[in-house]
Design a protein around this motif. Structure first.
Motif, mmCIF file in Angstrom:
data_model
loop_
_atom_site.group_PDB
_atom_site.id
_atom_site.type_symbol
_atom_site.label_atom_id
_atom_site.label_comp_id
_atom_site.label_asym_id
_atom_site.label_seq_id
_atom_site.Cartn_x
_atom_site.Cartn_y
_atom_site.Cartn_z
ATOM 1 N N ARG A 94 1.110 -1.149 -0.413
ATOM 2 C CA ARG A 94 0.304 0.126 0.196
ATOM 3 C C ARG A 94 0.996 1.292 -0.166
ATOM 4 N N ILE A 95 1.808 1.621 0.499
ATOM 5 C CA ILE A 95 2.753 2.300 0.710
ATOM 6 C C ILE A 95 3.883 2.949 -0.135
ATOM 7 N N ASN A 96 4.337 1.576 -0.413
ATOM 8 C CA ASN A 96 4.483 1.635 -2.694
ATOM 9 C C ASN A 96 3.769 2.426 -3.067
ATOM 10 N N ALA A 97 2.796 1.988 -3.079
ATOM 11 C CA ALA A 97 1.650 2.424 -4.147
ATOM 12 C C ALA A 97 1.457 3.743 -4.349
ATOM 13 N N LEU A 98 1.589 4.342 -2.956
ATOM 14 C CA LEU A 98 0.959 5.852 -2.583
ATOM 15 C C LEU A 98 2.470 6.531 -3.057
ATOM 16 N N MET A 99 3.534 5.898 -3.169
ATOM 17 C CA MET A 99 4.522 6.551 -3.088
ATOM 18 C C MET A 99 4.689 7.100 -4.338
ATOM 19 N N GLN A 100 3.950 5.992 -4.758
ATOM 20 C CA GLN A 100 4.646 5.601 -7.204
ATOM 21 C C GLN A 100 3.444 7.070 -7.065
ATOM 22 N N THR A 101 2.198 6.810 -6.524
ATOM 23 C CA THR A 101 1.205 7.693 -6.907
ATOM 24 C C THR A 101 0.962 9.320 -6.335
ATOM 25 N N CYS A 102 1.124 9.888 -5.423
ATOM 26 C CA CYS A 102 1.305 10.495 -4.669
ATOM 27 C C CYS A 102 2.528 12.202 -3.933
ATOM 28 N N GLY A 103 3.768 9.964 -4.259
ATOM 29 C CA GLY A 103 4.481 11.140 -3.639
ATOM 30 C C GLY A 103 5.140 12.223 -4.128
ATOM 31 N N PHE A 104 5.000 13.030 -5.389
ATOM 32 C CA PHE A 104 5.310 13.880 -5.702
ATOM 33 C C PHE A 104 3.849 15.058 -6.253
ATOM 34 N N TYR A 105 3.319 15.215 -5.375
ATOM 35 C CA TYR A 105 1.879 15.790 -5.403
ATOM 36 C C TYR A 105 1.548 15.643 -6.932
ATOM 37 N N ASP A 106 2.019 17.072 -7.399
ATOM 38 C CA ASP A 106 1.343 17.677 -8.851
ATOM 39 C C ASP A 106 2.001 17.263 -9.879
ATOM 40 N N GLU A 107 3.146 16.900 -9.311
ATOM 41 C CA GLU A 107 4.657 16.305 -10.107
ATOM 42 C C GLU A 107 4.482 14.880 -10.186
ATOM 43 N N GLY A 147 3.313 12.094 -11.829
ATOM 44 C CA GLY A 147 2.841 11.883 -12.971
ATOM 45 C C GLY A 147 4.223 11.754 -13.838
ATOM 46 N N GLU A 148 5.120 12.716 -13.721
ATOM 47 C CA GLU A 148 6.207 13.813 -14.251
ATOM 48 C C GLU A 148 7.483 12.144 -13.347
ATOM 49 N N PHE A 149 7.641 12.413 -12.151
ATOM 50 C CA PHE A 149 8.561 11.540 -11.314
ATOM 51 C C PHE A 149 8.535 10.410 -11.857
ATOM 52 N N SER A 150 6.908 9.731 -12.105
ATOM 53 C CA SER A 150 6.827 8.115 -12.701
ATOM 54 C C SER A 150 7.448 8.183 -13.923
ATOM 55 N N PHE A 151 6.569 9.080 -14.863
ATOM 56 C CA PHE A 151 7.156 9.089 -16.478
ATOM 57 C C PHE A 151 8.910 9.515 -16.405
ATOM 58 N N GLN A 152 9.645 10.290 -15.923
ATOM 59 C CA GLN A 152 10.397 10.346 -15.492
ATOM 60 C C GLN A 152 11.646 8.884 -15.175
ATOM 61 N N VAL A 153 11.533 9.169 -13.480
ATOM 62 C CA VAL A 153 12.469 8.028 -12.563
ATOM 63 C C VAL A 153 11.357 6.522 -12.683
ATOM 64 N N GLY A 154 11.079 6.757 -12.854
ATOM 65 C CA GLY A 154 9.924 4.672 -12.843
ATOM 66 C C GLY A 154 10.473 4.139 -11.575
ATOM 67 N N GLY A 190 17.616 16.514 -7.980
ATOM 68 C CA GLY A 190 17.591 15.087 -7.294
ATOM 69 C C GLY A 190 16.868 14.450 -8.481
ATOM 70 N N MET A 191 15.677 15.029 -8.889
ATOM 71 C CA MET A 191 15.229 14.403 -9.802
ATOM 72 C C MET A 191 15.784 14.272 -11.470
ATOM 73 N N LYS A 192 16.141 15.120 -11.954
ATOM 74 C CA LYS A 192 17.196 14.970 -12.824
ATOM 75 C C LYS A 192 18.491 13.670 -12.069
ATOM 76 N N ALA A 193 18.888 13.353 -11.001
ATOM 77 C CA ALA A 193 19.878 12.423 -10.563
ATOM 78 C C ALA A 193 19.695 11.217 -10.752
ATOM 79 N N LEU A 194 17.812 11.167 -10.316
ATOM 80 C CA LEU A 194 17.396 9.973 -10.311
ATOM 81 C C LEU A 194 17.091 9.297 -11.839
ATOM 82 N N GLU A 195 16.661 10.408 -12.851
ATOM 83 C CA GLU A 195 16.248 9.973 -13.588
ATOM 84 C C GLU A 195 17.915 9.338 -14.775
ATOM 85 N N ARG A 196 18.594 10.203 -14.156
ATOM 86 C CA ARG A 196 20.188 9.185 -14.826
ATOM 87 C C ARG A 196 20.420 8.471 -14.276
#
Ligand code: DON
Length: 304
Positions: A229-242, A244-251, A288-294
């Motif tokens: 449950r917690i991992n699902a919430l981090m995936q879908t809600c961990g970055f607020y209105d971003e 989707g972008e974090f999921s898209f960039q970092v996965g 931080g987001m760019k580093a995780l994308e890399r």
């Protein structure tokens, strides 16, 4: 996988000079942080550690703490929590009040401030000394007995935390807050002020990559279902209105804080923490987001 080589590449490729954002200033104490800070730490399932830069320097973990308080609350009340907090992405900024009115005081998810404040209410109600119990929990899962609250950060947020006080009052008026406002926000400001470094955070989040067990001892901290449950919430809600972008960039499932930290996990594989205090417009660490994308690109591994 040569994680150290990949981290060295990221460290060489990236610099605070390449990002345009600003260090958080709405909490005055956070504005004092040196924008050049940059560190990263990977903790692997075979107990190996890899890092670079300022990975051992403490910073204010801010909203990353919401994952710890969610975990503590699920240990106390399990699935009953979802009667008081929903599990949908909000698509709104982390400190927004707007959805509460037409959603009758049920916050969209536990990671926006509204949801985290309902969780603070539950912990203040249920625990004799919630601040000490949170410290005990975090010290246990990191194995670091020296983790503390940064009292100056907590006081600085208390002096300027009008929106959070408004959120608690508003949710209380709508019937979803039980305790008095003051102890709830006091606990919340303290949880956000926890001072930790990238290594501590990577160690703490290993329980979410390891089905709820401490890697070193095998001790069970959370049920596998809670971790799901917690991992699902981090995936879908961990970055607020971003989110989707974090999921898209970092996965990866992850969580950010306005102190500039981000932690993410790859189930059964590793946890990774990065810190750079320069934030983008959504309040997440730009570098931080760019580093995780890399990181997920260079390793060729993400949850997708
Ligand atoms: O309540 C606040 O505004 C801060 N203590 C925490 C916000 C935060 O970290 C949002 N995350 N990116």
């Amino acid at each position: 996988m040569d994680y150290q080589k990949i981290l060295n590449t990221i460290h060489e490729e990236m610099s605070y000079r390449d990002v345009k954002g600003k260090v958080a200033s709405y909490i005055p104490e956070l504005a004092k942080i040196d924008r050049k800070k940059f560190g990263m730490h990977v903790y692997c399932g075979d107990q190996q550690h890899f890092s670079f830069g300022d990975s051992n320097e403490n910073f204010s973990i801010q909203s990353i703490s919401k994952v710890f308080t969610l975990a503590m609350t699920m240990r106390i009340m399990g699935e009953d929590l979802w009667d008081r907090v929903d599990v949908e992405p909000s698509g709104d900024p982390f400190n927004s009040l707007t959805q509460l009115e037409y959603e009758h005081g049920i916050p969209r998810n536990p990671f926006i401030n509204a949801g985290a404040l309902v969780i603070s209410d539950i912990l203040v109600d249920q625990l004799h000394d919630p601040k000490q119990e949170l410290l005990n929990f975090v010290r246990k899962i990191t194995g670091d007995p020296n983790i503390h609250y940064d009292k100056r950060v907590a006081a600085s947020e208390k002096a300027t935390g009008y929106r959070n006080v408004a959120l608690v009052n508003y949710i209380k008026a709508l019937g979803n807050i039980k305790c008095d406002v003051e102890p709830i926000v006091d606990f919340y400001f303290h949880q956000c002020s926890l001072a930790m470094n990238c290594k501590d955070l990577a160690k703490a989040f290993m329980i979410f990559a390891n089905k709820g067990r401490m890697l070193e001892t095998g001790e069970k901290i959370l049920k596998p279902k809670t971790v799901k449950r917690i991992n699902a919430l981090m995936q879908t809600c961990g970055f607020y209105d971003e989110a989707g972008e974090f999921s898209f960039q970092v996965g990866l499932p992850g969580k950010s804080g306005v102190g500039g930290g981000i932690v993410a996990i790859h189930p059964n594989n590793y946890s990774v923490a990065v810190w750079s205090p320069i934030l983008n417009e959504k309040g997440n660490s730009e570098l931080g987001m760019k580093a995780l994308e890399r990181f997920t690109t260079l390793t060729g591994v993400s949850v997708f």
